[in-house]
Design an enzyme around this catalytic site. Structure first.
Site, PDB file in Angstrom:
ATOM      1  N   ASP A 263      -8.745   3.864   1.734  1.00  0.00           N
ATOM      2  CA  ASP A 263      -7.685   4.040   2.651  1.00  0.00           C
ATOM      3  C   ASP A 263      -8.170   4.573   3.819  1.00  0.00           C
ATOM      4  O   ASP A 263      -8.719   5.576   4.040  1.00  0.00           O
ATOM      5  CB  ASP A 263      -6.607   5.235   2.074  1.00  0.00           C
ATOM      6  CG  ASP A 263      -5.375   4.999   2.824  1.00  0.00           C
ATOM      7  OD1 ASP A 263      -5.259   4.760   3.911  1.00  0.00           O
ATOM      8  OD2 ASP A 263      -4.443   5.545   2.363  1.00  0.00           O
TER       9      ASP A 263
ATOM     10  N   CYS B 261       0.745  -1.339  -0.027  1.00  0.00           N
ATOM     11  CA  CYS B 261       0.055   0.174   0.067  1.00  0.00           C
ATOM     12  C   CYS B 261       0.932   1.244  -0.098  1.00  0.00           C
ATOM     13  O   CYS B 261       1.913   1.304  -0.446  1.00  0.00           O
ATOM     14  CB  CYS B 261      -0.958  -0.034   1.145  1.00  0.00           C
ATOM     15  SG  CYS B 261      -0.264  -0.001   2.846  1.00  0.00           S
TER      16      CYS B 261
ATOM     17  N   ASN C  42       2.411   1.477   4.181  1.00  0.00           N
ATOM     18  CA  ASN C  42       2.419   0.182   5.141  1.00  0.00           C
ATOM     19  C   ASN C  42       2.332   0.219   6.491  1.00  0.00           C
ATOM     20  O   ASN C  42       3.105  -0.676   7.371  1.00  0.00           O
ATOM     21  CB  ASN C  42       4.023  -0.252   4.814  1.00  0.00           C
ATOM     22  CG  ASN C  42       4.359  -1.569   5.253  1.00  0.00           C
ATOM     23  OD1 ASN C  42       5.342  -1.951   5.604  1.00  0.00           O
ATOM     24  ND2 ASN C  42       3.273  -2.648   5.204  1.00  0.00           N
TER      25      ASN C  42
ATOM     26  N   CYS D   5      -1.465   0.624   7.194  1.00  0.00           N
ATOM     27  CA  CYS D   5      -2.939   0.587   7.591  1.00  0.00           C
ATOM     28  C   CYS D   5      -3.176  -0.944   6.498  1.00  0.00           C
ATOM     29  O   CYS D   5      -3.785  -1.676   7.491  1.00  0.00           O
ATOM     30  CB  CYS D   5      -3.549   1.660   7.069  1.00  0.00           C
ATOM     31  SG  CYS D   5      -3.548   2.892   8.029  1.00  0.00           S
ATOM     32  N   ARG D   6      -3.292  -0.645   5.369  1.00  0.00           N
ATOM     33  CA  ARG D   6      -4.028  -1.689   4.635  1.00  0.00           C
ATOM     34  C   ARG D   6      -3.295  -2.945   4.277  1.00  0.00           C
ATOM     35  O   ARG D   6      -3.705  -4.049   4.445  1.00  0.00           O
ATOM     36  CB  ARG D   6      -4.579  -0.937   3.214  1.00  0.00           C
ATOM     37  CG  ARG D   6      -5.490  -0.168   3.328  1.00  0.00           C
ATOM     38  CD  ARG D   6      -5.860   0.684   2.158  1.00  0.00           C
ATOM     39  NE  ARG D   6      -4.511   1.462   1.841  1.00  0.00           N
ATOM     40  CZ  ARG D   6      -4.322   2.190   0.893  1.00  0.00           C
ATOM     41  NH1 ARG D   6      -5.188   2.297  -0.280  1.00  0.00           N
ATOM     42  NH2 ARG D   6      -3.396   2.862   0.612  1.00  0.00           N
ATOM     43  N   SER D   7      -1.762  -2.739   4.100  1.00  0.00           N
ATOM     44  CA  SER D   7      -0.911  -3.866   3.607  1.00  0.00           C
ATOM     45  C   SER D   7      -0.770  -4.772   5.010  1.00  0.00           C
ATOM     46  O   SER D   7      -0.821  -5.935   4.832  1.00  0.00           O
ATOM     47  CB  SER D   7       0.196  -3.619   2.593  1.00  0.00           C
ATOM     48  OG  SER D   7       1.035  -2.622   3.276  1.00  0.00           O
TER      49      SER D   7
HETATM   50  P1  4NP Z   1      -1.951   2.776   3.979  1.00  0.00           P
HETATM   51  O1  4NP Z   1      -2.432   4.290   4.498  1.00  0.00           O
HETATM   52  O2  4NP Z   1      -1.280   3.028   2.666  1.00  0.00           O
HETATM   53  O3  4NP Z   1      -3.132   1.721   3.843  1.00  0.00           O
HETATM   54  O4  4NP Z   1      -0.822   2.462   4.858  1.00  0.00           O
HETATM   55  C1  4NP Z   1      -1.789   5.330   4.561  1.00  0.00           C
HETATM   56  C2  4NP Z   1      -0.899   5.676   5.648  1.00  0.00           C
HETATM   57  C3  4NP Z   1      -0.182   6.755   5.685  1.00  0.00           C
HETATM   58  C4  4NP Z   1      -0.561   7.897   4.777  1.00  0.00           C
HETATM   59  C5  4NP Z   1      -1.316   7.618   3.789  1.00  0.00           C
HETATM   60  C6  4NP Z   1      -1.970   6.345   3.616  1.00  0.00           C
HETATM   61  N1  4NP Z   1       0.198   9.038   4.866  1.00  0.00           N
HETATM   62  O5  4NP Z   1       0.108  10.036   3.940  1.00  0.00           O
HETATM   63  O6  4NP Z   1       0.894   9.290   5.621  1.00  0.00           O
END
Ligand code: 4NP
Length: 155
Positions: free
Chosen positions: A124, A8, A11, A13-15
């Site tokens: 997200d 993702c 790294n 939340c989703r992955s």
């Molecule tokens: P992820 O979510 O890609 O599912 O881990 C996010 C985590 C952090 C950010 C964006 C999406 N950020 O912009 O910091």
């Protein structure tokens, strides 16, 4: 050994959710010695951090412990992993942009494997807060992905 990498943006939340869910499904199937699993982010925004508290809380509800730390996708991954599964089309584009020409990795969206939804992008939860919805989408896709892996690799 079949090597699977979930990717993702951050790294956190989703992955990590997909990694935790898929690792549990693989363990339940008795295939932990045959399938190696990790996750990574296309960005380095959160390198070294634990998963988001929302992801950890949702995984815990399903009796899944997760202690991975955020890391950034790197060029070696394209040679080490057989399957690279992107959480959304933006991640997929980033992965393809850095992909070396000589990779054999199969690079797809995770939700290409989903059966109960026509959604292609895992929303997200960093912005939506909907960690349980992410779990449901990811679990559906991971279950079917495991079926496909077992058929493809005779596991
Ligand atoms: P992820 O979510 O890609 O599912 O881990 C996010 C985590 C952090 C950010 C964006 C999406 N950020 O912009 O910091």
């Amino acid at each position: 050994m079949v090597n699977v990498l979930f990717v993702c943006l951050g790294n956190i939340c989703r992955s990590p959710m997909a990694e935790g869910v898929f690792r549990q499904l693989v363990a339940e199937a008795g295939l932990s010695d045959h399938i190696q699993i990790d996750s990574a982010g296309t960005s380095g925004y959160h390198v070294g951090e634990t998963a988001h508290s929302g992801t950890l809380r949702t995984l815990k509800k399903h009796n899944i412990d997760y202690d991975g730390r955020s890391r950034q996708l790197n060029m070696v991954d394209f040679h080490e992993y057989d399957y690279i599964l992107a959480m959304d089309t933006s991640n997929l584009r980033s992965i393809r942009n850095m992909m070396p020409t000589d990779t054999n990795a199969r690079i797809t969206l995770l939700l290409d494997y989903a059966q109960r939804t026509s959604i292609r992008d895992v929303p997200d939860p960093y912005y939506t807060g909907e960690f349980d919805k992410v779990y449901d989408l990811v679990e559906d896709a991971c279950r079917n992905f495991l079926v496909v892996l077992r058929q493809t690799h005779s596991l």
